[in-house]
Design an enzyme around this catalytic site. Structure first.
Site, short mmCIF file in Angstrom:
data_model
loop_
_atom_site.label_atom_id
_atom_site.label_comp_id
_atom_site.label_asym_id
_atom_site.label_seq_id
_atom_site.Cartn_x
_atom_site.Cartn_y
_atom_site.Cartn_z
N ASP A 247 0.88 -1.17 0.00
CA ASP A 247 0.00 0.00 0.00
C ASP A 247 0.91 1.22 0.00
O ASP A 247 1.84 1.27 0.81
CB ASP A 247 -0.80 0.07 1.30
CG ASP A 247 -2.04 -0.82 1.29
OD1 ASP A 247 -2.10 -1.72 0.44
OD2 ASP A 247 -2.91 -0.59 2.14
N HIS A 304 4.17 -7.84 -0.08
CA HIS A 304 3.78 -9.10 -0.72
C HIS A 304 4.46 -9.22 -2.08
O HIS A 304 4.97 -8.25 -2.61
CB HIS A 304 2.26 -9.16 -0.86
CG HIS A 304 1.54 -9.18 0.46
ND1 HIS A 304 0.74 -10.20 0.85
CD2 HIS A 304 1.52 -8.28 1.49
CE1 HIS A 304 0.25 -9.95 2.05
NE2 HIS A 304 0.71 -8.79 2.46
N SER A 407 8.19 3.09 5.04
CA SER A 407 9.38 3.29 4.24
C SER A 407 9.06 3.15 2.76
O SER A 407 7.97 3.44 2.32
CB SER A 407 10.48 2.33 4.63
OG SER A 407 11.65 2.72 3.98
#
Lengths: 448, 215
Positions: A247, A304, A407
């Site tokens: 995200d 992911h 980050s």
């Protein structure tokens, strides 16, 4: 509001052509003063086939003549060059944008009005003929579409520089170490306050968390890296689709020019430095593609797989811990290649893919699913491991690691292996599992 | 056990407070002593070029000379209204920069001037309509070829008229930079294309702050 409608129209327009070999996006005509008879038009052409295709001729009943022009600035002299055709190489895109290539629409039969539409017919070298609807837009909107930034208050700029400058003197690792400790405090009154303040401050949506009760997390860190309900982050499982690993907001993306990636406008850095000066790894990504995604504190913090892959190597490169927010990336040279980072290289259907996790100030640590916590490393010494014998396979959408604070992730691909989605632009927000690109096997298989 | 944890948390908090205070002090110190000259790219200092008098006509038909450059920061751009790409972009970016100056008294110190290098086609009324489209507060300058040259020659503007095409339209190649003059009509900086509002805003602020120490 206008901008929203514009983006919306672009998306609809794009969607309607998504199944074709040649995709045209963001077709716009720049509004000009009423007395003008000549207009400039801009668009991006994607060639999803494996052959080079040329744009030969454009016609319209609304204009006497349409030419392809290129603005060239040579020795500060702005010149207009007339081109007979534009070639769009196989699996690549050509953007006609303000200050570069553009269409010149001569002698409009009826003056154009903002928001109106005109039909242009494009003739390509492979015999394709394509009718495109162009919308009349303000040049300001077209420029911002092409991601030239809007003005900043001079004062704000000064503040931004100062904040970035100050970071050079901060004890980055000590502060981050302190944050690491605080994020792991299990004393209930403190961790509950931290979590609830954070939810208020960043307006975190707990309803999509697998565990929606903020008080039930053992410490701040387990809240921060909370798992989400599977349904809230569907993985686009279409074959050949590459999905966003995280995200976040796209900070930069595009082609790697030889060895150089874009960090921010006007700032480049080298792939080899980013990957820790390993020539045999870096060479694979020369002239390849990259995408940099910035995770903000409120985002989901697990990483992911963007596609199926088998782990080949992991390298931990110690370094600084500058913030990776926009103000800092705009100003500190080589930021991503200075900061602490973990380079994960995977073997995939489209060759090597590198997934680089960049640490930042207050990123208490970085973990991978196969190694557990990699940073903070007690000795801050580098680490390099090969996994070619271990068969660690991770499917698309499966978790591969997490940041124990916000980050940046950089994904690198080999040359000509992927085509980014047409509606991906800098500053676009993406969610994990969302399609960001197609691999190029796609154009051969699915366009029949 | 709980006591020990509590103590640890308190110590961590104290540590954070201390660092916060240190940053605060450091920042405030910085604000009061900003005397080191910033690194400013393409600042023509200490030898700015003085602009001598010239005579042109603005979009309202009034005479415009060097005295109209005094007491304001002037951004000069040279182009023509039939210019399809570069001129609209530059004027759009200049307008974003200009409208982005939020304090009215700061904005009043700035004027943006569009000088035509195609005065035969760019009549006073055409210039007025053209600038009204982008930003009515911008100044448009034209006149005779000699009047235009009285300014372009001083600044070093190049322009080349192409031969007319079949429809009588013709293109003009021209210098794409924007020139910044200080309130004493001295050329102090040059902005090269491609132009961005960020660059105009940040370099202008730097130059204005830097030169204010020399007035």
């Amino acid at each position: 509001m206008n901008k929203f409608v514009f983006v919306f129209l672009v998306l609809i327009n794009h969607a309607s052509y998504a199944d074709k070999h040649i995709v045209i996006s963001a077709p716009s005509i720049a509004l000009a003063p009423a007395s003008s008879t000549t207009y400039a038009a801009y668009l991006t052409i994607y060639n999803q086939t494996s052959d080079d295709i040329s744009l030969r001729r454009i016609e319209s009943t609304d204009f006497q003549k349409i030419e392809i022009h290129q603005t060239e600035i040579i020795e500060d002299l702005s010149q207009m060059r007339h081109l007979d055709e534009i070639t769009i190489p196989a699996n690549q895109q050509v953007s006609l944008e303000p200050g570069g290539l553009h269409l010149m629409l001569h002698n409009a039969t009826i003056p154009l009005v903002l928001g109106e539409q005109r039909q242009l017919i494009f003739h390509f070298s492979d015999g394709t003929q394509r009718t495109e609807i162009f919308t009349v837009n303000n040049l300001t909107d077209i420029i911002s579409q092409n991601s030239i930034k809007t003005p900043d208050e001079p004062q704000t700029n000064y503040m931004r520089s100062l904040k970035v400058f100050l970071q050079r003197f901060l004890p980055q690792h000590t502060l981050s170490g302190l944050m690491y400790e605080i994020a792991r405090v299990k004393w209930e009154p403190l961790k509950n306050i931290l979590i609830s303040k954070f939810i208020d401050l960043y307006k975190v949506d707990m309803s999509i968390a697998k565990n929606p009760d903020p008080k039930s997390y053992a410490d701040f860190n387990s809240f921060f890296t909370r798992e989400l309900k599977t349904a809230s982050r569907p993985i686009d499982n279409t074959k050949n689709v590459i999905v966003s690993p995280v995200d976040g907001a796209i900070s930069q993306f595009g082609k790697i020019q030889d060895d150089l990636l874009i960090q921010a406008k006007g700032k480049n850095y080298s792939v080899s430095t980013l990957l820790g000066d390993k020539a045999e790894v870096a060479d694979q990504f020369k002239n390849g593609s990259f995408i940099t995604i910035y995770l903000s504190p409120k985002d989901y913090h697990r990483i992911h797989m963007p596609l199926d892959g088998q782990l080949n190597s992991m390298t931990y490169i110690p370094g600084k811990l500058y913030s990776v927010n926009k103000a800092t990336t705009d100003q500190v040279d080589n930021l991503f290649a200075i900061n602490e980072r973990i380079v994960n290289v995977f073997d995939t259907d489209i060759g090597s893919v590198a997934l680089v996790m960049v640490g930042a100030i207050f990123v208490g640590g970085m973990e991978t699913t196969w190694e557990g916590e990699v940073t903070p490393a007690s000795n801050r010494r580098g680490l390099s491991r090969n996994y070619d014998t271990q068969q660690i396979n991770i499917s698309k959408g499966e978790e591969m690691g997490r940041f124990n604070m916000g980050s940046t992730v950089i994904v690198l691909f080999e040359p000509d292996k992927i085509i980014f989605e047409a509606d991906i632009t800098t500053d676009t927000k993406v969610v994990m599992g969302q399609k960001i690109a197609n691999n190029t096997n796609n154009s051969v298989n699915t366009n029949n | 056990m709980i006591k020990k944890r509590t103590l640890k948390s308190l110590l961590l908090f104290a540590g954070l407070l201390f660092i916060g205070a240190a940053i605060g002090l450091f920042t405030s110190r910085f604000y009061s002593t900003a005397d080191a000259p910033p690194e400013i790219s393409r600042l023509l200092w200490p030898n700015p070029k003085n602009i001598a008098d010239f005579s042109m006509i603005d979009q309202d038909g009034d005479r415009f000379g060097v005295q109209n450059l005094n007491d304001k920061w002037s951004f000069l751009f040279f182009g023509y209204t039939y210019c399809p790409d570069v001129c609209p972009i530059t004027l759009t970016v200049l307008d974003q920069f200009y409208s982005g100056i939020t304090r009215a008294e700061d904005r009043e110190q700035v004027q943006v001037i569009f000088v035509t290098i195609d005065p035969e086609r760019d009549t006073t009324s055409r210039l007025k309509e053209y600038l009204d489209f982008f930003e009515p507060e911008f100044i448009g300058l034209g006149g005779s070829i000699e009047q235009v040259n009285s300014l372009t020659e001083q600044i070093g503007i190049t322009y080349l008229h192409h031969l007319p095409q079949a429809d009588d339209n013709y293109l003009v190649d021209h210098t794409s930079s924007v020139f910044l003059l200080d309130p004493q009509a001295r050329l102090v900086s040059i902005f090269s294309a491609p132009h961005t509002t960020d660059e105009f805003a940040s370099r202008f602020t730097d130059i204005r702050d830097f030169l204010s120490n020399y007035q």
